[in-house]
Design a protein around this motif. Structure first.
Motif, PDB file in Angstrom:
ATOM      1  N   TYR A  36       0.842  -1.193   0.000  1.00 20.26           N
ATOM      2  CA  TYR A  36       0.000   0.000   0.000  1.00 20.26           C
ATOM      3  C   TYR A  36       0.875   1.240   0.000  1.00 20.26           C
ATOM      4  O   TYR A  36       2.063   1.189   0.350  1.00 20.26           O
ATOM      5  CB  TYR A  36      -0.928   0.054   1.238  1.00 20.26           C
ATOM      6  CG  TYR A  36      -0.192   0.062   2.547  1.00 20.26           C
ATOM      7  CD1 TYR A  36       0.316   1.230   3.087  1.00 20.26           C
ATOM      8  CD2 TYR A  36       0.010  -1.124   3.245  1.00 20.26           C
ATOM      9  CE1 TYR A  36       1.008   1.233   4.273  1.00 20.26           C
ATOM     10  CE2 TYR A  36       0.709  -1.131   4.439  1.00 20.26           C
ATOM     11  CZ  TYR A  36       1.209   0.054   4.950  1.00 20.26           C
ATOM     12  OH  TYR A  36       1.908   0.053   6.131  1.00 20.26           O
ATOM     13  N   VAL A  37       0.286   2.347  -0.408  1.00 22.11           N
ATOM     14  CA  VAL A  37       0.865   3.659  -0.141  1.00 22.11           C
ATOM     15  C   VAL A  37      -0.150   4.416   0.717  1.00 22.11           C
ATOM     16  O   VAL A  37      -1.356   4.208   0.582  1.00 22.11           O
ATOM     17  CB  VAL A  37       1.194   4.454  -1.425  1.00 22.11           C
ATOM     18  CG1 VAL A  37       2.279   3.748  -2.216  1.00 22.11           C
ATOM     19  CG2 VAL A  37      -0.045   4.663  -2.275  1.00 22.11           C
ATOM     20  N   ARG A  38       0.345   5.237   1.603  1.00 22.64           N
ATOM     21  CA  ARG A  38      -0.563   5.923   2.526  1.00 22.64           C
ATOM     22  C   ARG A  38      -0.174   7.387   2.637  1.00 22.64           C
ATOM     23  O   ARG A  38       1.006   7.731   2.649  1.00 22.64           O
ATOM     24  CB  ARG A  38      -0.475   5.280   3.908  1.00 22.64           C
ATOM     25  CG  ARG A  38      -1.281   6.002   4.962  1.00 22.64           C
ATOM     26  CD  ARG A  38      -1.179   5.369   6.334  1.00 22.64           C
ATOM     27  NE  ARG A  38      -1.993   6.134   7.263  1.00 22.64           N
ATOM     28  CZ  ARG A  38      -1.567   7.183   7.962  1.00 22.64           C
ATOM     29  NH1 ARG A  38      -0.320   7.572   7.878  1.00 22.64           N
ATOM     30  NH2 ARG A  38      -2.382   7.837   8.757  1.00 22.64           N
ATOM     31  N   HIS A  39      -1.185   8.208   2.724  1.00 26.39           N
ATOM     32  CA  HIS A  39      -0.978   9.632   2.950  1.00 26.39           C
ATOM     33  C   HIS A  39      -1.877  10.037   4.116  1.00 26.39           C
ATOM     34  O   HIS A  39      -3.081   9.804   4.077  1.00 26.39           O
ATOM     35  CB  HIS A  39      -1.345  10.427   1.686  1.00 26.39           C
ATOM     36  CG  HIS A  39      -0.833  11.824   1.711  1.00 26.39           C
ATOM     37  ND1 HIS A  39      -1.558  12.856   2.211  1.00 26.39           N
ATOM     38  CD2 HIS A  39       0.342  12.356   1.315  1.00 26.39           C
ATOM     39  CE1 HIS A  39      -0.852  13.981   2.116  1.00 26.39           C
ATOM     40  NE2 HIS A  39       0.304  13.698   1.582  1.00 26.39           N
ATOM     41  N   GLY A  40      -1.280  10.577   5.150  1.00 24.99           N
ATOM     42  CA  GLY A  40      -2.084  10.956   6.317  1.00 24.99           C
ATOM     43  C   GLY A  40      -1.885  12.407   6.672  1.00 24.99           C
ATOM     44  O   GLY A  40      -0.757  12.895   6.690  1.00 24.99           O
ATOM     45  N   ARG A  41      -2.981  13.084   6.935  1.00 24.37           N
ATOM     46  CA  ARG A  41      -2.912  14.470   7.402  1.00 24.37           C
ATOM     47  C   ARG A  41      -3.719  14.551   8.679  1.00 24.37           C
ATOM     48  O   ARG A  41      -4.864  14.083   8.719  1.00 24.37           O
ATOM     49  CB  ARG A  41      -3.518  15.432   6.380  1.00 24.37           C
ATOM     50  CG  ARG A  41      -2.517  15.914   5.365  1.00 24.37           C
ATOM     51  CD  ARG A  41      -3.189  16.850   4.406  1.00 24.37           C
ATOM     52  NE  ARG A  41      -4.064  16.097   3.509  1.00 24.37           N
ATOM     53  CZ  ARG A  41      -4.477  16.530   2.330  1.00 24.37           C
ATOM     54  NH1 ARG A  41      -4.123  17.715   1.912  1.00 24.37           N
ATOM     55  NH2 ARG A  41      -5.244  15.809   1.572  1.00 24.37           N
ATOM     56  N   ARG A  42      -3.126  15.101   9.699  1.00 25.21           N
ATOM     57  CA  ARG A  42      -3.846  15.156  10.964  1.00 25.21           C
ATOM     58  C   ARG A  42      -3.570  16.483  11.638  1.00 25.21           C
ATOM     59  O   ARG A  42      -2.430  16.910  11.735  1.00 25.21           O
ATOM     60  CB  ARG A  42      -3.383  14.015  11.849  1.00 25.21           C
ATOM     61  CG  ARG A  42      -4.224  13.840  13.083  1.00 25.21           C
ATOM     62  CD  ARG A  42      -3.929  12.506  13.745  1.00 25.21           C
ATOM     63  NE  ARG A  42      -4.999  12.178  14.671  1.00 25.21           N
ATOM     64  CZ  ARG A  42      -5.335  10.962  15.019  1.00 25.21           C
ATOM     65  NH1 ARG A  42      -4.712   9.936  14.511  1.00 25.21           N
ATOM     66  NH2 ARG A  42      -6.304  10.745  15.886  1.00 25.21           N
ATOM     67  N   SER A  43      -4.631  17.091  12.084  1.00 23.56           N
ATOM     68  CA  SER A  43      -4.506  18.325  12.849  1.00 23.56           C
ATOM     69  C   SER A  43      -5.209  18.085  14.176  1.00 23.56           C
ATOM     70  O   SER A  43      -6.345  17.607  14.207  1.00 23.56           O
ATOM     71  CB  SER A  43      -5.178  19.471  12.077  1.00 23.56           C
ATOM     72  OG  SER A  43      -5.312  20.597  12.912  1.00 23.56           O
ATOM     73  N   GLU A  61     -10.018  19.340  16.433  1.00 21.16           N
ATOM     74  CA  GLU A  61      -9.066  19.150  15.345  1.00 21.16           C
ATOM     75  C   GLU A  61      -8.380  20.460  14.981  1.00 21.16           C
ATOM     76  O   GLU A  61      -7.251  20.450  14.493  1.00 21.16           O
ATOM     77  CB  GLU A  61      -9.804  18.391  14.243  1.00 21.16           C
ATOM     78  CG  GLU A  61     -10.047  18.919  12.921  1.00 21.16           C
ATOM     79  CD  GLU A  61     -11.179  19.822  12.598  1.00 21.16           C
ATOM     80  OE1 GLU A  61     -12.319  19.620  13.054  1.00 21.16           O
ATOM     81  OE2 GLU A  61     -10.909  20.736  11.849  1.00 21.16           O
ATOM     82  N   ILE A 107       5.524  10.590  -2.906  1.00 24.24           N
ATOM     83  CA  ILE A 107       5.297   9.171  -2.670  1.00 24.24           C
ATOM     84  C   ILE A 107       6.101   8.337  -3.677  1.00 24.24           C
ATOM     85  O   ILE A 107       6.578   7.250  -3.370  1.00 24.24           O
ATOM     86  CB  ILE A 107       3.779   8.836  -2.696  1.00 24.24           C
ATOM     87  CG1 ILE A 107       3.513   7.470  -2.077  1.00 24.24           C
ATOM     88  CG2 ILE A 107       3.205   8.898  -4.079  1.00 24.24           C
ATOM     89  CD1 ILE A 107       3.610   7.413  -0.597  1.00 24.24           C
ATOM     90  N   ASP A 108       6.304   8.888  -4.885  1.00 25.68           N
ATOM     91  CA  ASP A 108       7.157   8.229  -5.890  1.00 25.68           C
ATOM     92  C   ASP A 108       8.567   8.014  -5.348  1.00 25.68           C
ATOM     93  O   ASP A 108       9.165   6.956  -5.537  1.00 25.68           O
ATOM     94  CB  ASP A 108       7.273   9.112  -7.142  1.00 25.68           C
ATOM     95  CG  ASP A 108       6.202   8.776  -8.155  1.00 25.68           C
ATOM     96  OD1 ASP A 108       5.787   7.607  -8.194  1.00 25.68           O
ATOM     97  OD2 ASP A 108       5.790   9.696  -8.889  1.00 25.68           O
ATOM     98  N   VAL A 111       8.535   5.200  -2.691  1.00 25.67           N
ATOM     99  CA  VAL A 111       8.381   3.881  -3.319  1.00 25.67           C
ATOM    100  C   VAL A 111       9.685   3.490  -4.003  1.00 25.67           C
ATOM    101  O   VAL A 111      10.138   2.336  -3.908  1.00 25.67           O
ATOM    102  CB  VAL A 111       7.201   3.902  -4.321  1.00 25.67           C
ATOM    103  CG1 VAL A 111       7.181   2.633  -5.172  1.00 25.67           C
ATOM    104  CG2 VAL A 111       5.880   4.058  -3.584  1.00 25.67           C
ATOM    105  N   GLN A 322      -2.189   7.698  22.075  1.00 25.02           N
ATOM    106  CA  GLN A 322      -1.998   7.767  20.637  1.00 25.02           C
ATOM    107  C   GLN A 322      -2.379   9.137  20.091  1.00 25.02           C
ATOM    108  O   GLN A 322      -2.042   9.468  18.976  1.00 25.02           O
ATOM    109  CB  GLN A 322      -2.750   6.660  19.915  1.00 25.02           C
ATOM    110  CG  GLN A 322      -4.245   6.710  20.049  1.00 25.02           C
ATOM    111  CD  GLN A 322      -4.886   5.491  19.430  1.00 25.02           C
ATOM    112  OE1 GLN A 322      -4.205   4.531  19.117  1.00 25.02           O
ATOM    113  NE2 GLN A 322      -6.184   5.536  19.234  1.00 25.02           N
ATOM    114  N   ASN A 323      -3.045   9.918  20.893  1.00 26.33           N
ATOM    115  CA  ASN A 323      -3.358  11.273  20.468  1.00 26.33           C
ATOM    116  C   ASN A 323      -2.792  12.244  21.506  1.00 26.33           C
ATOM    117  O   ASN A 323      -1.951  11.872  22.301  1.00 26.33           O
ATOM    118  CB  ASN A 323      -4.872  11.435  20.319  1.00 26.33           C
ATOM    119  CG  ASN A 323      -5.414  10.537  19.226  1.00 26.33           C
ATOM    120  OD1 ASN A 323      -4.819  10.427  18.169  1.00 26.33           O
ATOM    121  ND2 ASN A 323      -6.528   9.877  19.492  1.00 26.33           N
TER     122      ASN A 323
END
Lengths: 441, 460
Positions: A36-43, A61, A107-108, A111, A322-323
């Motif tokens: 898989y590839v994953r992209h996460g954004r969290r505020s 958030e 992401i390239d 990988v 975790q947060n």
């Protein structure tokens, strides 16, 4: 000033905003195949207020979330009286922990790097079945208070985690390598070759005998010492009189071979920090100096209870958080165990019969503050100074204030450890213990 | 919200995609001794997208609903990139299309209880604990959480579902000389606030156990017969077997997978184990998982033989086994992975008295100190006693137990008729997004006897 603080100053005594933004890219290869590839954004945002002398908190958030201030003010009606205030001085920031190259990776790129590692491992060991995970995180943390403190710190980090399962696959472990840092640098070929060699050590299970044996702990196992030690030097447990280290400052606690420093800005650690989670400046200093306890760690609350100033050790993500939801607690933002002068291979060769421990399970289950441990271990059996197969059904147990009093030697090699669920970053060498209780199932 | 999610999936050039958005409202109170350490309200929200293109897979998390469409498009593009490096295509087992809402209803809803009343209840238990002379300090936590989730996929499934849970946890800390010990209290684990009321007996029990532990010597390490109380047996089956029934943990280890093929005898012939998210009022209960698949009871072990496994749509396709509805995410920051729900050892016919009477030299272990699974597994006791000559003897501390998946389940020689579900339980497991802590799960069991287990005590 953030708008939420401006609004807060009209209705509460003091306010503090903690705003964390993280962007993560991950790719994972399993057996040469991209899983898989994953992209996460969290505020994530935490607001604490002191209203009529009482503390309340709210989480959401973004600082723009309208309900935050009302929720925190409402919570403060039930909160405890706080005779201290939020940070008022803006700390100076340490050296920039942002690598411009890492910050613009795609992401390239990830990988491509992970694919190349896969290919190289396959060239070295065609029958290997590698798991290669590569992640890049960009983090920005801003803390601002109504008292004038306002600081933002950004950092980048890359992590390569590589597992080479043992050939017989009779276990779910294997050779494990972790490489992390601020500045983008995929693992070297020499590092990969070492990992491929460690895979060949797992040729089958080899059970030690129940009894007392020397044990060489890999850097990833340094949490066996650090987690209970941090619980013991926490200003919270000291103030509550539940720490076994109360009144032990200046007294010998561990082997004189052990020096443990706190170095939050150490560039080898994950996300170096200039200020803690309450906006107080972090200070590099010794925690254990040649076996002697030199310092407790405090946040604003425990510092007040102990009649001191905060040491800049407030952490919102302590054991298993975790947060950012938890109350800031005293912890260590970056632990460094001073290395020795022998290679870890020399330590293995000189240990006679014993264990090389590479992973522990169940550390969180014991009486941590007291220093007791009774954990399952992964790793290798050592006989006559040579590796003989992997461990199975093996537990080690004892108390850290007993077994780490007798440290025979430390390696010259150090590795940064993963924060994982235990949330402690460390840079540690291999640690050779004279003797630890071993029970084999 | 559902319309926004459906629009985000429209016109995506993918083989499959799904999107989930979570909105949560939580309350937390924390006491440290007589000090109120935290009073807080939480409003986390966020979304998660998964896209599959020609066997390539991409996943993404985001914070604001307004970002749903753009993140979905970016994730689809990332899946196309992934497809270029994917020799072994990832596929999903077919799942029924579901369009339904599952909203929680409960008689004593914690959302209708004021913060002041919650605080009063917590203070009551805290004072009861601090009233015992040997209790030096305490930590008490009240948590409740209401989550609303909306899920849609490109196959037409569109479900909305909710979780509601309230728990109280207490840690009583005592110190005698150089020895510090803990007594543990837990209550709740469902959406019924009523289960948190009138639990004073639990505080008394925790205080009594702490008092005994403060005077106890550490357990002797070695191999012994062991009786596990229902809490210990429930944690035991969760750690010893439950995690290895999660198909994603077997998927990439062909040797272990072969040793755990359906039909394999893994346990004693009296052992029956199941996982059931449809049980009412348990922490691990839910109507539908985070892939839009209905939860259902899955029998895992029957008469000592493996008969089932827990699956996501991905692992069900890999193993060619039925869907079970066990693909779950902790919250908006995480994608779904295979998780247990309410995992149980089904009741047997023995009594705890018979079990103790059958042991000359062993341990009675009460669970609750946490654990960790694997082929080798471990868990910590909350409290334990020696068994000598068929009778309970002195209390011991630090009796951590370990075992091996392929041998310890076969060592179960007696299963009690006194089944209990445990309260207030959670579980952590690694995932592509990091470590997913605090998944809502529960477990249940009666007393069981293990003919031999490893106790990793502190003393030689």
């Amino acid at each position: 000033m953030l708008d939420i603080l401006r609004r807060a100053t009209r209705s509460v005594d003091q306010a503090e905003v903690y705003w964390l933004r993280e962007t993560t890219m991950t790719c994972s290869f399993q057996s040469g195949n991209l899983e898989y590839v994953r992209h996460g954004r969290r505020s994530s945002t935490a607001l604490r207020v002191i209203a009529n002398g009482r503390m309340g908190a709210a989480f959401g958030e973004s600082p723009e979330q309208r309900e935050l201030l009302a929720d925190a003010t409402s919570a403060a009606k039930l909160g405890s009286h706080v005779p201290y205030g939020f940070a008022s001085e803006t700390p100076s920031l340490a050296a920039d922990a942002v690598d411009p190259h890492t910050a613009v990776l795609s992401i390239d790129n990830l990988v491509g790097a992970a694919h190349e590692i896969n290919q190289h491992i396959r060239r070295l060991a065609p029958d290997a079945d590698p798991q290669v995970m590569c992640a890049v995180t960009t983090r920005a943390l801003r803390i601002a208070t109504s008292e004038g403190m306002d600081a933002e710190e950004s950092s980048t980090q890359h992590v390569f985690r590589i597992i080479l399962p043992f050939a017989d696959r009779g276990t779910d472990i294997g050779a494990y390598g972790l490489a992390l840092g601020t500045n983008w640098s995929p693992p070297s070929r020499a590092w990969l070759a070492e990992l491929v060699e460690q895979r060949t050590w797992g040729t089958g299970p080899s059970l030690p005998v129940t009894g007392k044996l020397p044990a060489l702990l890999s850097p990833q196992v340094s949490n066996l010492l650090l987690i209970p030690l941090i619980a013991g030097i926490s200003g919270q447990t000291v103030a509550q009189a539940t720490s076994p280290l109360r009144d032990k400052i200046g007294k010998p606690l561990l082997s004189s071979n052990l020096t443990v420093r706190e170095d939050p800005i150490c560039p080898a650690l994950a996300h170096p920090r200039s200020f803690d989670d309450e906006g107080i400046a972090c200070q590099p200093r010794n925690l254990i100096d040649r076996g002697m306890l030199t310092s407790y760690v405090t946040d604003l609350r425990s510092a007040f209870q102990l009649g001191q100033s905060s040491t800049g050790n407030a952490v919102r993500r302590t054991l298993f958080s975790q947060n950012i939801d938890d109350v800031p607690m005293p912890s260590v933002l970056g632990a460094v165990i001073e290395p020795g002068d022998m290679s870890y291979r020399e330590l293995i060769a000189g240990m006679g019969d014993g264990l090389l421990v590479t992973f522990v399970r169940g550390l969180h289950s014991g009486n941590l503050v007291h220093g007791d441990f009774s954990v399952l271990v992964d790793g290798f059996r050592v006989r006559n100074g040579r590796i003989k197969g992997y461990l199975a059904k093996t537990m080690i147990s004892g108390n850290i204030y007993d077994v780490f009093r007798h440290v025979r030697a430390l390696s010259q090699e150090t590795e940064a450890t993963a924060q994982g669920a235990l949330n402690v970053s460390a840079l540690a060498p291999y640690i050779l213990l004279d003797s630890v209780r071993v029970t084999v199932g | 919200m559902m319309d926004t999610l459906r629009r985000a999936l429209q016109a995506l050039d993918v083989d499959y995609a799904d999107i989930r958005f979570d909105e949560e409202r939580k309350t937390k109170l924390a006491l440290s001794g007589r000090d109120i350490a935290q009073v807080a309200a939480y409003n986390p929200r966020g979304g998660y997208v998964r896209a599959y293109v020609r066997g390539g897979k991409a996943i993404a998390s985001f914070s604001r609903i307004e970002e749903a469409a753009i993140v979905a498009q970016q994730t689809a593009a990332a899946a196309r990139l992934a497809a270029r490096h994917t020799a072994q295509a990832i596929s999903l087992a077919p799942a029924p299309v579901l369009e339904e809402s599952f909203l929680v209803t409960t008689e004593h809803d914690p959302r209708r209880v004021s913060l002041a009343q919650k605080n009063e209840l917590l203070q009551h238990y805290n004072e009861a604990a601090l009233g015992h002379a040997h209790v030096l300090t305490t930590q008490f936590f009240y948590d409740d959480s209401f989550a609303h989730r909306a899920f849609a996929n490109t196959e037409g499934t569109a479900v909305e579902y909710e979780y509601l849970i309230a728990t109280i946890l207490g840690v009583l800390v005592g110190r005698r000389g150089d020895t510090a010990q803990r007594g543990l209290f837990a209550a709740g684990g469902s959406g019924d606030f009523g289960r948190l009321i009138s639990r004073d007996e639990g505080i008394k029990r925790a205080a009594a156990e702490l008092d005994e532990l403060l005077g106890a010597r550490p357990a002797q390490a070695g191999r012994f017969p062991v009786v596990l109380d229902p809490f210990g047996a429930a944690i035991f089956i969760h750690e010893a077997f439950g995690h290895r029934s999660e198909a994603d943990l077997l998927q990439h280890n062909p040797a272990i997978r072969e040793r755990m093929a359906l039909g394999t005898r893994i346990g004693s012939p009296i052992l029956n184990v199941s996982d059931d998210p449809t049980l009412p009022d348990c922490a691990g209960s839910y109507p539908v998982d985070d892939e839009g698949v209905r939860g259902r009871r899955t029998r895992l072990i029957v008469d000592g033989h493996i008969v089932g496994r827990l699956h996501s749509r991905e692992t069900a396709a890999v193993f060619g086994e039925p869907l079970t509805g066990n693909c779950r995410a902790v919250d908006a920051g995480y994608g779904p992975i295979v998780r247990m729900s309410n995992t149980m050892i089904e009741p047997g016919v023995s009594s705890v008295g018979e079990m103790i009477a059958s042991i000359d030299d062993g341990f009675y272990v009460a669970g609750g100190g946490g654990g960790q699974g694997g082929i080798d597994f471990t868990f910590a006791s909350r409290w334990a006693r020696r068994i000598r000559n068929g009778r309970l003897a002195e209390v011991v501390s630090d009796a951590n137990l370990s075992g091996n998946l392929f041998t310890t389940l076969k060592a179960i020689s007696m299963i009690g008729d006194d089944f209990q579900m445990i309260e207030g339980c959670d579980c952590g497991k690694g995932s592509p997004d990091g470590h997913q802590q605090f998944a809502r799960i529960s477990a249940g069991a009666p007393h069981i006897k293990l003919d031999v287990a490893t106790i990793g005590g502190i003393e030689c």
